[in-house]
Design a protein around this motif. Structure first.
Motif, PDB file in Angstrom:
ATOM      1  N   THR A  31      -5.558   2.107   4.208  1.00 35.73           N
ATOM      2  CA  THR A  31      -5.438   1.022   4.296  1.00 35.73           C
ATOM      3  C   THR A  31      -4.957   0.456   2.944  1.00 35.73           C
ATOM      4  OG1 THR A  31      -6.966   0.614   6.137  1.00 35.73           O
ATOM      5  CG2 THR A  31      -6.438  -1.347   5.118  1.00 35.73           C
ATOM      6  N   ARG A  32      -5.945   0.642   2.051  1.00 33.67           N
ATOM      7  CA  ARG A  32      -5.346   0.176   0.647  1.00 33.67           C
ATOM      8  C   ARG A  32      -3.955   0.712   0.226  1.00 33.67           C
ATOM      9  NH1 ARG A  32      -8.856   2.866  -2.253  1.00 33.67           N
ATOM     10  NH2 ARG A  32     -10.602   1.464  -1.506  1.00 33.67           N
ATOM     11  N   TYR A  33      -3.680   1.912   0.520  1.00 27.70           N
ATOM     12  CA  TYR A  33      -2.536   2.618   0.117  1.00 27.70           C
ATOM     13  C   TYR A  33      -1.202   1.655   0.872  1.00 27.70           C
ATOM     14  CZ  TYR A  33       1.451   5.754  -0.516  1.00 27.70           C
ATOM     15  OH  TYR A  33       2.745   6.236  -0.811  1.00 27.70           O
ATOM     16  N   ASN A  34      -1.392   1.752   2.128  1.00 27.18           N
ATOM     17  CA  ASN A  34      -0.311   1.044   2.839  1.00 27.18           C
ATOM     18  C   ASN A  34      -0.155  -0.454   2.660  1.00 27.18           C
ATOM     19  OD1 ASN A  34       0.081   3.467   4.201  1.00 27.18           O
ATOM     20  ND2 ASN A  34      -1.524   2.976   5.994  1.00 27.18           N
ATOM     21  N   ALA A  35      -1.131  -1.132   2.294  1.00 21.37           N
ATOM     22  CA  ALA A  35      -1.183  -2.404   1.698  1.00 21.37           C
ATOM     23  C   ALA A  35      -0.509  -2.677   0.553  1.00 21.37           C
ATOM     24  CB  ALA A  35      -2.576  -3.170   1.648  1.00 21.37           C
ATOM     25  N   THR A  36      -0.611  -1.664  -0.462  1.00 26.63           N
ATOM     26  CA  THR A  36      -0.048  -1.766  -1.867  1.00 26.63           C
ATOM     27  C   THR A  36       1.512  -1.447  -1.580  1.00 26.63           C
ATOM     28  OG1 THR A  36      -1.988  -0.787  -2.922  1.00 26.63           O
ATOM     29  CG2 THR A  36      -0.134  -0.584  -4.062  1.00 26.63           C
ATOM     30  N   THR A  37       1.910  -0.420  -0.446  1.00 29.86           N
ATOM     31  CA  THR A  37       3.236  -0.127  -0.434  1.00 29.86           C
ATOM     32  C   THR A  37       3.779  -0.989   0.664  1.00 29.86           C
ATOM     33  OG1 THR A  37       2.596   1.647   1.037  1.00 29.86           O
ATOM     34  CG2 THR A  37       2.771   2.359  -1.035  1.00 29.86           C
ATOM     35  N   GLU A  38       3.287  -1.881   1.166  1.00 27.43           N
ATOM     36  CA  GLU A  38       3.827  -2.922   2.197  1.00 27.43           C
ATOM     37  C   GLU A  38       4.524  -1.841   3.331  1.00 27.43           C
ATOM     38  OE1 GLU A  38       6.386  -5.460   0.289  1.00 27.43           O
ATOM     39  OE2 GLU A  38       4.561  -6.623  -0.671  1.00 27.43           O
TER      40      GLU A  38
END
Length: 425
Positions: free
Chosen positions: A313-320
């Motif tokens: 979730t953190r990675y996907n939020a960072t990469t939008e």
């Protein structure tokens, strides 16, 4: 008894017969015949008596000692062979007086006595070798798995070879010291004992390099052997297979061919489990939110899924990442979660040695699916228990696969084909 007195006793019958008027020739023949019968009877009697006495003395002595070496001497008939020397000594000493008027017979009797002496020496030597072998095998633990029979057989070959040399020398008075004679005889020996020599060399290498011991479990596909080594001798190695049959392997093959020795496994801290589950490729998928929520109910991997979900979730939020389509960004897969489950299951299993290598991995995809290999070591190395432990592990993993939405590959059966061919309603 002095020689002159013995000569007089040996000739008493001849003198008596001559006094009765018998001719010298017949008197001498009858004298020798009667004396020979008497000496043979006395020698046989002494042989029986001394054999029993010496054997009983040895047994009484061995019963009172703490050492087992003398017990093995009795079992190998060493006292019996020693007892035979006494009547032989009598015959040897009395022969010159008995056949003093018949030099040909005297020479013949000497040769027979010498031949018997050679045979007795070989039998005594063999008895000592067998005694030493049994003593070391049963009383010294460090020799219990050594190929002692090979060395015994080699020494006996040398003993019989020396005996043949002496017999030829006694019968023919032919000297065996000639280099030409020895060379020719050596060539004949090399030809006759080729396999024995190869076996002897192999036995030494097997012993020195510690390749095989008695009691080792070996697998030798070339000879169909799969079981425990029960005997190692000069020519063959005897293996008792697990179906209780026996396989004999030429000793030389142990150093000439490749085979598998399981001793390293037996002496290690665990026995390896290496087996794969074949996963159908079309059953592998990304996990949706609903799938993840369902898998969190599996207690063994719930912490891992939560931790992994936060990272994703953190990675996907960072990469939008556009998560309207699952392929975007990072995602968890059912196969990846199952692989982690299998790994955690092995770590929780008390039968698995965690100090040794433990891994669950993918292998290259095949026409049967994706192999998921289980690689670990169990504490119990006994075959029956090892198979039970391995079966329990795979029983559980196979039953757990459907909970992750995965399927195992299985070749279609006749029933499957029949279902496909049936008309649909």
């Amino acid at each position: 008894m002095e020689r002159e007195t013995l000569d007089l006793y040996a000739c008493w019958l001849r003198e008596y017969l001559i006094d009765l008027g018998m001719g010298d020739t017949w008197a001498e023949i009858l004298n020798v015949a009667v004396n020979t019968i008497i000496i043979a009877a006395v020698a046989t009697f002494l042989d029986i008596v001394f054999r029993k006495v010496i054997v009983q003395l040895f047994k009484a002595f061995s019963d009172k000692t703490t050492s087992t070496f003398d017990d093995f001497l009795v079992k190998s008939n060493f006292p019996r062979f020693i007892a035979h020397f006494i009547p032989l000594t009598l015959v040897w000493y009395i022969t010159p007086s008995l056949f003093q008027d018949f030099p040909v017979l005297e020479s013949g009797m000497y040769k027979l006595a010498q031949l018997y002496l050679v045979l007795l020496c070989i039998l005594v030597f063999r008895s000592l070798l067998r005694t030493s072998n049994n003593y070391l095998r049963n009383s010294k633990e460090k020799y219990s798995d050594k190929p002692l029979e090979s060395y015994v057989q080699v020494l006996m070959i040398f003993a019989w070879s020396a005996g043949v040399f002496l017999v030829v020398n006694i019968l023919t008075d032919f000297s065996l010291k000639s280099l030409t004679t020895l060379g020719a005889f050596s060539a004949v020996l090399l030809l006759i004992f080729k396999d024995t020599i190869l076996g002897f060399v192999a036995s030494i290498q097997v012993s020195v390099n510690d390749i095989v011991r008695i009691g080792d479990w070996i697998t030798f596909s070339k000879f169909g052997a799969d079981g425990y080594v029960t005997e190692i001798n000069l020519a063959t190695v005897r293996v008792q297979n697990f179906d209780n049959t026996f396989t004999t392997i030429p000793t030389y093959s142990l150093i000439a061919d490749s085979f598998q020795n399981w001793r390293g496994m037996q002496e290690s801290e665990g026995r390896r489990i290496k087996r794969s589950l074949y996963i159908k490729q079309n059953s592998i998928k990304f996990l949706s939110a609903e799938d993840i929520a369902s898998l969190k109910k599996i207690q063994l991997i719930a912490p891992y899924i939560e931790h992994r979900e936060k990272e994703v979730t953190r990675y996907n939020a960072t990469t939008e990442a556009d998560k309207s389509i699952l392929i975007n960004g990072r995602n968890q897969t059912n196969l990846g979660v199952f692989r982690k489950y299998a790994d955690a299951f092995l770590h929780e299993n008390p039968a698995i040695n965690k100090d040794l290598f433990l891994m669950v991995r993918h292998l290259a995809p095949t026409e049967k699916g994706i192999p998921l290999e289980i690689f670990c070591f169990c504490y119990d190395k006994r075959w029956e228990n090892y198979e039970h432990i391995q079966a329990d592990i795979f029983d559980h993993l196979i039953a757990a696969i459907p909970y992750f939405g995965l399927e195992l590959f299985e070749s279609p059966t006749g029933t499957d084909v029949a279902k496909i061919s049936l008309p649909k309603d």
